[in-house]
Scaffold this motif. Sequence first.
Motif, PDB file in Angstrom:
ATOM      1  N   UNK A   1       0.831  -1.206   0.000  1.00  0.00           N
ATOM      2  CA  UNK A   1       0.000   0.000   0.000  1.00  0.00           C
ATOM      3  C   UNK A   1       0.866   1.256   0.000  1.00  0.00           C
ATOM      4  N   UNK A   2       0.545   2.176  -0.892  1.00  0.00           N
ATOM      5  CA  UNK A   2       1.182   3.485  -0.865  1.00  0.00           C
ATOM      6  C   UNK A   2       0.480   4.349   0.180  1.00  0.00           C
ATOM      7  N   UNK A   3       1.244   5.079   0.942  1.00  0.00           N
ATOM      8  CA  UNK A   3       0.665   5.976   1.926  1.00  0.00           C
ATOM      9  C   UNK A   3       0.039   7.167   1.205  1.00  0.00           C
ATOM     10  N   UNK A   4      -1.292   7.186   1.101  1.00  0.00           N
ATOM     11  CA  UNK A   4      -1.953   8.261   0.367  1.00  0.00           C
ATOM     12  C   UNK A   4      -1.819   9.605   1.068  1.00  0.00           C
ATOM     13  N   UNK A   5      -1.353   9.596   2.310  1.00  0.00           N
ATOM     14  CA  UNK A   5      -1.073  10.871   2.961  1.00  0.00           C
ATOM     15  C   UNK A   5       0.121  11.567   2.324  1.00  0.00           C
ATOM     16  N   UNK A   6       0.847  10.841   1.474  1.00  0.00           N
ATOM     17  CA  UNK A   6       2.042  11.402   0.861  1.00  0.00           C
ATOM     18  C   UNK A   6       1.803  11.860  -0.571  1.00  0.00           C
TER      19      UNK A   6
ATOM     20  N   UNK B   1      11.050   1.391  -2.719  1.00  0.00           N
ATOM     21  CA  UNK B   1       9.592   1.453  -2.789  1.00  0.00           C
ATOM     22  C   UNK B   1       9.113   1.519  -4.231  1.00  0.00           C
ATOM     23  N   UNK B   2       9.813   2.303  -5.052  1.00  0.00           N
ATOM     24  CA  UNK B   2       9.444   2.413  -6.464  1.00  0.00           C
ATOM     25  C   UNK B   2       9.557   1.057  -7.152  1.00  0.00           C
ATOM     26  N   UNK B   3      10.652   0.335  -6.882  1.00  0.00           N
ATOM     27  CA  UNK B   3      10.829  -0.980  -7.498  1.00  0.00           C
ATOM     28  C   UNK B   3       9.724  -1.934  -7.086  1.00  0.00           C
ATOM     29  N   UNK B   4       9.354  -1.891  -5.819  1.00  0.00           N
ATOM     30  CA  UNK B   4       8.348  -2.826  -5.317  1.00  0.00           C
ATOM     31  C   UNK B   4       6.967  -2.510  -5.879  1.00  0.00           C
ATOM     32  N   UNK B   5       6.587  -1.247  -5.910  1.00  0.00           N
ATOM     33  CA  UNK B   5       5.223  -0.902  -6.310  1.00  0.00           C
ATOM     34  C   UNK B   5       5.037  -0.979  -7.817  1.00  0.00           C
ATOM     35  N   UNK B   6       6.098  -0.752  -8.586  1.00  0.00           N
ATOM     36  CA  UNK B   6       5.972  -0.780 -10.043  1.00  0.00           C
ATOM     37  C   UNK B   6       6.401  -2.107 -10.645  1.00  0.00           C
ATOM     38  N   UNK B   7       7.176  -2.895  -9.885  1.00  0.00           N
ATOM     39  CA  UNK B   7       7.699  -4.136 -10.419  1.00  0.00           C
ATOM     40  C   UNK B   7       8.819  -3.928 -11.415  1.00  0.00           C
ATOM     41  N   UNK B   8       9.350  -2.720 -11.466  1.00  0.00           N
ATOM     42  CA  UNK B   8      10.428  -2.397 -12.400  1.00  0.00           C
ATOM     43  C   UNK B   8      11.770  -2.460 -11.684  1.00  0.00           C
ATOM     44  N   UNK B   9      12.820  -2.560 -12.472  1.00  0.00           N
ATOM     45  CA  UNK B   9      14.138  -2.732 -11.895  1.00  0.00           C
ATOM     46  C   UNK B   9      15.150  -1.741 -12.468  1.00  0.00           C
TER      47      UNK B   9
END
Length: 626
Positions: free
Chosen positions: A497-502, A529-537
């Motif tokens: 989950x991304x913190x929507x407060x951010x 976090x970017x790698x995990x949420x997007x699945x990119x490397x």
Amino acid sequence: MKKNLPYLLLLSLLISQAAWAQKFVNRITIPTPISSMDTFMITIDTAMHNFNPNGGSDSTTNALVPTLCYNQTGGPKTYTYLGPTMIWNRGQIVTMDVYNNMTQRTTMHFHGLNLPSDMDGGPHEIIGSKSMWGGAGMQMPIPHFPIIDPVQTVWYHSHLMDSTTDQVALGLAGMMIIEETNDPVNVKLPRNYGKNDFPVVIQEKAFNFNPTTKKATSIKAGSKPGPGNLLMVNGLLYSVLHVPKTIIRLRLLNGSPISTLNIAINDSIAPVSYPNDSMWLVATDGGYTPQAFPMQTILIAPGERAEMLLNCSKYKQGDTVYMRSLAVPSGVINGPNNLSFMALVIDTNMKPMDPVSAIPTTLTPYPILDTLNAFKRRTKKLIGHGNGGNGQGPLWSIDSLPMNMELINDTILVGTSEIWTIKNTTNKAHPFHIHKVQFQVLDIKDTLGNTIASVYNNTLPKNMMGYKDDVLISAYTTLRFIAQFNHYGDDLIGDTAINVMDGFMYHCHILTHEDSAMMHQFVVLDTPSYNKITGKHIGIKKNVIEETANLSFYPNPAGNVLYIKGYTATKGSVRFIDILGRTIKEEKIAPINGTASIQVDDLPRGFVFVEYLSGNTRMIQKILLH
């Protein structure tokens, strides 16, 4: 008939002059500057304000009406509309003690600044009634951040979801100025605040009236106020600004909810020609322009700023020049136009410190950001629904999606640059504003893809040069900009989950459009976090980036030694960057297998950014050295 011709011409002239007669009777109050402190104390409150205390030619507005305001605490309640001018120094660490004394909720957004996401003051950072921002029970910290932005004029205002129009129209706005010690450009410009360097907050306004007395009873606000029919400066109608007989600096801010203004300076109250060198543009939203540009007029959309120089040395004591609102181009929403709304009276008794005797030539040349290596490109469509939209309700959108506080529309990797293409498919011009970053406009194209203006051949409008955070995109045109999303990468909460407060916002700065639906949000994430949420490397082998993403710097705060824990397959480098963006130390390090250490006792104390770089792998973290 011919005998009467001179008489008729004279009568026509007199009628024309009478038609343009306007009494300017309210001397402008310069908002009190508050500076030279680390903690700024602001109370948000209700008040009563008279926008036309001396009557003028419109006595119906000579009345006290309810307003909202930002008041400095610790002293008498001197503000009844707008707020003080906060002056911050680049590199300063600021703490904001903000108390909401109203019975309604609000927010306090720092428009134009690069701040941590939970201190941006957008729709998520709600300050409850009778509550402190970041106080007990609130899910966000007290704002405490370093000033990393360049020298510029910015502003603060309410950004409460679905109530921004109402609260800004009622007075929740104020100016901020970012300064820098030993600024080589500022010494070329008028810089004596309130003496030859003037904040000029221009706003449209309309009032509700008592049907019996014909007196104003309240400001037209709410979600559908429509364009205002009156223009005011610093909270006063029919305003008069006394200025010295020298070059002056006007920090123009269009704080209007809806209207774009086409501003000119005129020696006469009547509409006549405007000289090419009547004023000079020296700064836009994000700071200085490359040079002082002579301007006849300047178009300023809601939320935009422009710093203008005016040479008053050619006038004599008591001479008056006028700031005038002209007609705007087709498709631009505007309120009152073809009228003078502020008088500038030459006062030789005013003696500013360090007066400037010449318009400077060069200011701050800016290199165009690298577009070839932009990390990502995004396209956004501004769309009008139904009849195309008229500012009266949820008829506007971005990409046909209404604003959803629980939806993150875009995920961005910290430290990268992106090119955004904004396509305005509507018959109205929209001022597009993005939080956190300043951008550079690259080009503007028509519906056929033909280039109208470009930074590469120096054909951009002068007020679009330099760095911007708010730009007017004409009807049926496409505008591209490039921005660097540096600093303050957030991390994830939990596994997915991304913190929507951010969330940061991007939106149309016509507030009725923003409140209705024309707003989306994005997050800026750190590398893991970017790698995990997007699945990119990020372009390298999966196992390398996954292992690298598990690096950590500790302790935080750190003393004399900083440790790096984790595993890397290749050697890399660690760079320390101060809050002004300067590299203060860089070291090569061998592949890490467990823990490595770096001496930091030779670095200045305070916040620094620690960047690890190995090939295409990059990680950045903020560390406090104490």
